[in-house]
Each structure stands twice: as C-alpha cells, then as structure tokens.
Motif scaffolding. Structure first.
Motif, short mmCIF file in Angstrom:
data_model
loop_
_atom_site.label_atom_id
_atom_site.label_comp_id
_atom_site.label_asym_id
_atom_site.label_seq_id
_atom_site.Cartn_x
_atom_site.Cartn_y
_atom_site.Cartn_z
N ILE A 44 -0.93 -12.77 -17.85
CA ILE A 44 0.46 -13.07 -18.21
C ILE A 44 0.54 -13.59 -19.64
O ILE A 44 1.50 -13.32 -20.37
CB ILE A 44 1.09 -14.09 -17.20
N GLN A 45 -0.51 -14.31 -20.08
CA GLN A 45 -0.55 -14.74 -21.48
C GLN A 45 -0.62 -13.54 -22.41
O GLN A 45 0.09 -13.49 -23.43
CB GLN A 45 -1.75 -15.66 -21.70
N ARG A 46 -1.47 -12.56 -22.07
CA ARG A 46 -1.59 -11.37 -22.91
C ARG A 46 -0.28 -10.58 -22.97
O ARG A 46 0.12 -10.09 -24.02
CB ARG A 46 -2.72 -10.47 -22.39
N LEU A 47 0.39 -10.49 -21.81
CA LEU A 47 1.63 -9.72 -21.76
C LEU A 47 2.71 -10.40 -22.59
O LEU A 47 3.45 -9.73 -23.33
CB LEU A 47 2.08 -9.55 -20.31
N LYS A 49 2.29 -12.34 -25.14
CA LYS A 49 1.92 -12.19 -26.55
C LYS A 49 2.24 -10.77 -27.03
O LYS A 49 2.76 -10.58 -28.15
CB LYS A 49 0.44 -12.50 -26.74
N ALA A 50 1.95 -9.77 -26.19
CA ALA A 50 2.20 -8.38 -26.58
C ALA A 50 3.69 -8.11 -26.74
O ALA A 50 4.11 -7.35 -27.62
CB ALA A 50 1.59 -7.44 -25.54
N LEU A 51 4.50 -8.73 -25.87
CA LEU A 51 5.95 -8.52 -25.94
C LEU A 51 6.62 -9.41 -26.98
O LEU A 51 7.77 -9.18 -27.36
CB LEU A 51 6.59 -8.80 -24.56
N GLY A 52 5.92 -10.46 -27.39
CA GLY A 52 6.48 -11.35 -28.40
C GLY A 52 7.56 -12.26 -27.86
O GLY A 52 8.43 -12.71 -28.62
N THR A 53 7.52 -12.57 -26.57
CA THR A 53 8.55 -13.43 -25.98
C THR A 53 8.02 -14.04 -24.69
O THR A 53 7.07 -13.55 -24.07
CB THR A 53 9.83 -12.63 -25.67
N ARG A 54 8.63 -15.15 -24.30
CA ARG A 54 8.27 -15.79 -23.03
C ARG A 54 8.86 -15.01 -21.86
O ARG A 54 10.00 -14.56 -21.92
CB ARG A 54 8.81 -17.22 -22.98
N LEU A 55 8.10 -14.89 -20.81
CA LEU A 55 8.59 -14.32 -19.57
C LEU A 55 8.86 -15.39 -18.51
O LEU A 55 9.67 -15.18 -17.61
CB LEU A 55 7.58 -13.31 -19.02
N PHE A 56 8.18 -16.53 -18.63
CA PHE A 56 8.30 -17.58 -17.62
C PHE A 56 8.34 -18.95 -18.30
O PHE A 56 7.59 -19.21 -19.25
CB PHE A 56 7.12 -17.55 -16.64
N ASP A 57 9.23 -19.81 -17.82
CA ASP A 57 9.15 -21.23 -18.13
C ASP A 57 8.19 -21.86 -17.14
O ASP A 57 8.01 -21.36 -16.03
CB ASP A 57 10.55 -21.86 -18.02
N LYS A 58 7.61 -22.97 -17.51
CA LYS A 58 6.57 -23.55 -16.68
C LYS A 58 6.84 -25.01 -16.37
O LYS A 58 6.13 -25.90 -16.85
CB LYS A 58 5.20 -23.39 -17.35
N PRO A 59 7.88 -25.30 -15.59
CA PRO A 59 8.12 -26.69 -15.15
C PRO A 59 7.05 -27.10 -14.13
O PRO A 59 6.24 -26.30 -13.70
CB PRO A 59 9.51 -26.62 -14.50
N ARG A 60 7.09 -28.35 -13.74
CA ARG A 60 6.08 -28.85 -12.80
C ARG A 60 6.15 -28.14 -11.45
O ARG A 60 5.16 -28.04 -10.74
CB ARG A 60 6.27 -30.36 -12.59
#
Length: 290
Positions: A44-47, A49-60
């Motif tokens: 998911i980190q690679r994806l 980075k490849a798209l140049g945007t966040r896909l998920f916020d990461k709350p607790r």
C-alpha cells in the motif's frame, strides 16, 4: 482528486485497496489476501507513492479510506463480480466456486445454522466457507462478512434481508431459585447492551421494572450457561432451554424476535454468495413447513 499520473493501475492494486477497505486494518486485509501484514503494508505504501496521493488515513482505530480509495474499491468490487461470473461460465452448468464469509452468534450457529450448512454446502462443493461464529459480530456494512444470520427486530434497510422465522422467548430459571426460601425475587441474567440479538431488555423493563440484574453475558449462549448454573432467571429461546432449567409460568407472548438472513446488496451478483444465501433461505422455509 487524483493528480495526473503515468502509473498503470493493475487488478492486484484494486484487490489490495478493496481488501484494506473491507478489513479496515492491515491484519484483516492480509487475511483476506492470504498474505502477511508486512507485505500488505509495503504494497500500500508503494501504491500510494506511485499514485502520488494518500489512499488511507491512519487513525488509531484503523485504516480509513479516502474518497479515492472508496472509488477504487467500488471498481474493484465490479471487477470481482465480473470475474466470478466469468469463472462460472467457464466451469459450465450450475457449478459455482468462491469463498463465502458468514457470520452469526454462537447460539444461533449451534442450534440453527450449523445443521443447515451441511445440506447447503454439500450441493456447492466448489464453495469455501469462512465462518465467524464466536463472540462479537462481523460487520456486513464494513465488508467483514458477506452473509449474516441475526436475531433482531428489524435489520438495517441498506441490507438485503429475508425473515426466516419468529423466535419466541420464555422465562426460565434453575429449580433451586424457585423453592421460595424467603430471599426475595430471584435476580436476573441479562444480555449486555450492544448490537445484536436482544429483544428481551424492553420486555423486562416493562414487566419487571424493579428487576435486579445480577449478571450479564455477551450473547444468548452465555446467558443460558449462567442460568443453568443457577445464577438467576433469564429470557431465552426455547431451543436453549436444557436441564436443569425450568420454564416459568409468566406469559412472554410479546417477547419475541425474528431470525433474519441478511446479505450485502453487492453480493447478489457474486454467484457463490447468492447460492449460499438462497440455499439457507430454502432450508429454513422447508423446515418451517414441516
């Protein structure tokens, strides 16, 4: 909005996003994909980075999808359904393959669902069942399961639902609580507050407003176990009444719930899920008519 990118999305990217939307956590997404957590995390980190945007916020509380991730997940669902239909065509006839995730409480599983699953799945040898039958409920709306069997008064309107049977509750207790030793009215055992199968709370509060709740349990199976131990009286379906429990005389006609078979709307187009849903519905309808 997604910035212009030359990265060509592949089906495995969509599956990754869909699994994380459905699971809400790396661990659950990894389980859905059959991979380890570190692999999913790196993917998911690679994806992103490849798209140049966040896909998920990461709350607790877990991974929360952005609007883009939700849009990609919707496309992934359509691709998943199309692939399932294509596989069915290549297999020919009525043969169906796929994984179906079913959730219900332990009490409903043991008494009602497990006996039905044998006949239903015997006719669907290509279907793999993943059963969630423990404490707590897998959530259909969060895509944690495909089908649910629930005791409830009225299911959420956004789900596909079919009522299977009316389930009356009766008042019961261990015989030693009924011997009139002068200690006052026996205490009660109640279901813990929360989502799920509790038609009993309102009835108890209406008919026994001064009831003393001595103990509680997370599900009907736990309530039954505590009642059999003589720790208080309880409202239970008749199929959970076993020795030494005795049914009391108090009328409980108004205390009833409905057993519902529920499915996410998008699952109607997934052959394996639709076949299991229809098979369970037929089983309960047949059983009710005999």
């Amino acid at each position: 909005m997604l910035a212009p990118t030359h990265y060509p999305l592949e089906y495995h990217d969509l599956r990754l996003v869909l699994a994380l939307v459905r699971g809400g956590s790396l661990a659950k997404a990894a389980d859905l994909l059959g991979q380890d957590v570190s692999t999913v995390f790196r993917a998911i980190q690679r994806l992103e980075k490849a798209l140049g945007t966040r896909l998920f916020d990461k709350p607790r509380s877990g991974y929360s999808p952005t609007p883009l991730a939700e849009a990609l997940a919707a496309q992934a669902q359509q691709a998943e359904q199309a692939l399932a239909r294509a596989r069915q065509h290549t297999l020919g006839g009525e043969q169906v393959q796929g994984c179906v995730r079913l959730t219900c409480s332990e009490a409903v599983l043991q008494a009602l669902v497990a006996p039905a699953l044998g006949a239903v799945l015997e006719a669907l040898p290509g279907v793999e069942l993943r059963l969630h039958g423990g404490p707590g409920f897998a959530n259909l709306s969060r895509h944690e399961a495909d089908i649910a069997v629930r005791l409830c008064q009225q299911p959420p309107q956004h789900l596909v639902g079919r009522p299977l049977a009316t389930v009356p509750f009766v008042l019961c207790a261990h015989p030693r609580l009924l011997q009139g030793d002068g200690g006052g009215a026996p205490p009660w055992i109640a279901l813990e507050e929360g989502p799920g199968e509790d038609p009993t709370g309102d009835w108890r509060r209406q008919h026994f407003p001064a009831a003393r709740i001595a103990h509680s349990a997370h599900g009907l199976h736990g309530v039954a176990q505590l009642a059999r131990a003589g720790l208080g009286r309880a409202l239970l379906p008749r199929w959970l009444i076993e020795a030494p429990l005795q049914v009391l005389d108090e009328p409980t006609v108004a205390c009833a719930s409905t057993l519902w078979l529920l499915m996410r709307p998008d699952c109607r187009h997934i052959p394996a899920v639709a076949k299991v849903f229809e098979g369970l519905a037929r089983h309960f309808t047949t059983a009710a008519n005999h």
